[in-house]
Every structure is written in structure tokens, then in C-alpha cells.
Design a protein around this motif. Structure first.
Motif, PDB file in Angstrom:
ATOM      1  N   ASP A 261       9.595  -9.718 -44.787  1.00  0.00           N
ATOM      2  CA  ASP A 261      10.332  -9.080 -43.695  1.00  0.00           C
ATOM      3  C   ASP A 261      11.674  -8.522 -44.181  1.00  0.00           C
ATOM      4  OD1 ASP A 261      10.366  -8.212 -41.117  1.00  0.00           O
ATOM      5  OD2 ASP A 261      11.118 -10.071 -40.245  1.00  0.00           O
TER       6      ASP A 261
ATOM      7  N   GLU B 157      12.735  -5.367 -44.479  1.00  0.00           N
ATOM      8  CA  GLU B 157      13.341  -4.320 -43.657  1.00  0.00           C
ATOM      9  C   GLU B 157      14.112  -4.922 -42.484  1.00  0.00           C
ATOM     10  OE1 GLU B 157      11.588  -0.220 -42.700  1.00  0.00           O
ATOM     11  OE2 GLU B 157      11.260  -1.322 -40.827  1.00  0.00           O
ATOM     12  N   SER B 158      13.572  -5.980 -41.899  1.00  0.00           N
ATOM     13  CA  SER B 158      14.254  -6.640 -40.792  1.00  0.00           C
ATOM     14  C   SER B 158      15.583  -7.237 -41.251  1.00  0.00           C
ATOM     15  CB  SER B 158      13.360  -7.739 -40.207  1.00  0.00           C
ATOM     16  OG  SER B 158      14.020  -8.411 -39.157  1.00  0.00           O
ATOM     17  N   ARG B 159      15.596  -7.830 -42.437  1.00  0.00           N
ATOM     18  CA  ARG B 159      16.843  -8.388 -42.977  1.00  0.00           C
ATOM     19  C   ARG B 159      17.859  -7.283 -43.221  1.00  0.00           C
ATOM     20  NH1 ARG B 159      15.577 -13.139 -47.402  1.00  0.00           N
ATOM     21  NH2 ARG B 159      13.694 -14.009 -46.471  1.00  0.00           N
TER      22      ARG B 159
ATOM     23  N   SER C  69       9.950   4.225 -38.545  1.00  0.00           N
ATOM     24  CA  SER C  69      10.830   3.058 -38.567  1.00  0.00           C
ATOM     25  C   SER C  69      12.092   3.329 -37.760  1.00  0.00           C
ATOM     26  CB  SER C  69      11.201   2.692 -40.010  1.00  0.00           C
ATOM     27  OG  SER C  69      10.067   2.269 -40.734  1.00  0.00           O
TER      28      SER C  69
ATOM     29  N   SER D  61      13.217 -14.824 -52.733  1.00  0.00           N
ATOM     30  CA  SER D  61      13.737 -15.340 -51.468  1.00  0.00           C
ATOM     31  C   SER D  61      14.990 -16.180 -51.689  1.00  0.00           C
ATOM     32  CB  SER D  61      12.663 -16.175 -50.765  1.00  0.00           C
ATOM     33  OG  SER D  61      13.145 -16.682 -49.539  1.00  0.00           O
TER      34      SER D  61
ATOM     35  N   SER E 141       7.647  -6.972 -49.704  1.00  0.00           N
ATOM     36  CA  SER E 141       8.691  -6.725 -48.715  1.00  0.00           C
ATOM     37  C   SER E 141       8.189  -6.964 -47.302  1.00  0.00           C
ATOM     38  CB  SER E 141       9.200  -5.280 -48.836  1.00  0.00           C
ATOM     39  OG  SER E 141       9.782  -5.057 -50.098  1.00  0.00           O
ATOM     40  N   GLU E 142       6.943  -6.580 -47.064  1.00  0.00           N
ATOM     41  CA  GLU E 142       6.372  -6.770 -45.729  1.00  0.00           C
ATOM     42  C   GLU E 142       6.207  -8.250 -45.424  1.00  0.00           C
ATOM     43  OE1 GLU E 142       2.430  -5.366 -43.161  1.00  0.00           O
ATOM     44  OE2 GLU E 142       2.918  -4.420 -45.087  1.00  0.00           O
ATOM     45  N   ASP E 143       5.743  -9.011 -46.404  1.00  0.00           N
ATOM     46  CA  ASP E 143       5.559 -10.448 -46.199  1.00  0.00           C
ATOM     47  C   ASP E 143       6.894 -11.158 -45.985  1.00  0.00           C
ATOM     48  OD1 ASP E 143       2.846 -10.147 -46.506  1.00  0.00           O
ATOM     49  OD2 ASP E 143       2.857 -10.640 -48.646  1.00  0.00           O
TER      50      ASP E 143
END
Length: 224
Positions: free
Chosen positions: A111, A113-115, A181, A41, A107-109
Motif C-alpha cells: 500500500d 501509494e496510500s502511504r 489515481s 517495510s 508496492s500494491e501489497d
């Protein structure tokens, strides 16, 4: 884990990763398997901050004027600030891709894909602004007044050409999204894709990328 190649569009040879972003990518490649979510992160936030700064520098017209004046007096070449922005966003997207594919659960935790989608949207909007055809809104869709499209000047054409590889990368990432997606994010990106259709481009590669998205990603969703 080593960051894999994702068949990225060609970036001009004279552009090089800046030491800071290059160091972050190298750190992830060499020490990724030892890094925890907090460490990853931090790396992402570092590159994201650099990319944001690069975007601010690139869009600062007063700073560009100062560069132009100083370089004219010194008879030196002006700094390629757009390429600085390209490089940092390329690094950011590359790291996001690596985390997304290398650590699916993490990756899900985080986020991821959102980034990734946020970065792609920003890249597309910046490109559209450069073309002189900013993203459409409800008011513009409701306005039936016709407007002439004024050809871009030489400086804008040069900037557009410099931004093309990065917008191609963003479009490639959208095209490579899984079916579900892509269906989920289509309402968010469809207006931007439509705006890209009516823009002036410096390369036919953009139209080709649009064709691929509409044919293989959007087309199958349309029920005959």
C-alpha cells in the motif's frame, strides 16, 4: 536499485540529510535488489518514525521557547527545526517513490501509494496551519461570516518560506499521479487545494503549482 531523481524542488543549500536517514537511503540504493518486502517495510517505518518525530519537534512551541532562550544566552544561532522536518519528509517521500516505481507489485501489497498520499496530505495540512488558514470543514463552509485575513508576522513568514519547498514537492507528486489515481483521491485533496488558493504564500511557485494541477489534472475532468 538506485533512487532516481524526480526533479525535486530546490531545498536550501545549508540543509543536509541527517546521518540516519541518509544511511537508510544509501542502504536501499546499494542493497535494494537483495531486500525482501519485510526489509523494505522496516526501512520505511524507520524513516516514517523519524519524520513523525521531526514534525513533533517542529510543532512543539515550548521547546522552541527553550531553544530561543538557550541560544540567546549562548549567543548562538537557533537550530533550524523546520529544515530538520523538511529533510526527513523529503527522505521518506523519496524512498516511497523509489519503491512505488521500482517494485510495482510489491508496492500494491505494501500500500505504498496510500502511504505516499498520507504523507502529502500531512505536509499540505501543516503548511496550511502555518499560513493561519487551516483546512476547511463543513462548519466553516456553512458559515457565511466574513473574516479579515491578518498578514503573517515575520517569524511565520520565515517558517512559511522554509516549508514551501516541501509543499511544492507534495503538490508535484499529486500532479504526477496517473489520471485514474488522481480522480480517486481528488475528493480528499480538493478542499486542501481550495484552501491553498486563499492563503498568503511566500513564493509565487505555490500559485504556479496550483495552476498546473487545476489546468492539467482537474480541468480535463470537468465536462463542458
Amino acid at each position: 536499485p538506485t533512487i532516481k531523481s524526480f526533479s525535486l524542488p530546490f531545498f536550501p543549500r545549508h540543509t543536509q540529510f541527517f546521518p540516519c536517514t541518509q544511511g537508510i537511503i544509501k542502504l536501499y540504493e546499494e542493497q535494494g535488489k537483495y531486500l525482501h518486502a519485510e526489509h523494505i517495510s522496516i526501512l520505511l517505518e524507520m524513516i516514517s518514525s523519524i519524520a513523525t518525530h521531526a514534525s513533533e519537534v517542529s510543532s512543539d512551541s515550548s521547546l522552541h521557547m527553550k531553544f530561543h532562550k538557550a541560544c540567546s544566552l549562548l549567543e548562538a544561532s537557533e537550530p533550524a527545526v523546520v529544515h530538520f522536518e523538511n529533510e526527513t519528509y523529503q527522505s521518506y517521500l523519496k524512498l516511497l517513490q523509489a519503491v512505488l516505481h521500482g517494485y510495482p507489485f510489491l508496492s500494491e501489497d505494501m500500500d505504498i501509494e496510500s502511504r505516499l498520499l498520507d504523507a502529502c496530505e500531512k505536509i499540505l495540512r501543516t503548511y496550511l496551519k502555518c499560513t493561519g488558514n487551516g483546512p476547511s470543514d463543513e462548519a466553516s463552509h456553512g458559515n457565511q461570516t466574513l473574516h479579515c485575513i491578518v498578514p503573517l508576522g515575520a517569524a511565520k513568514q520565515e517558517e512559511l518560506s522554509a516549508r514551501t519547498p516541501l509543499v511544492l514537492l507534495a503538490m508535484q507528486l499529486l500532479h504526477n499521479l496517473e489520471k485514474n489515481s488522481f480522480r480517486r483521491v481528488l475528493p480528499r485533496f480538493f478542499p486542501l487545494l481550495i484552501d491553498l488558493i486563499r492563503c498568503e504564500h511566500s513564493s509565487g511557485d505555490v500559485q504556479h503549482a496550483l495552476y498546473k494541477i487545476f489546468k492539467s489534472s482537474i480541468g480535463p475532468m470537468i465536462e463542458v
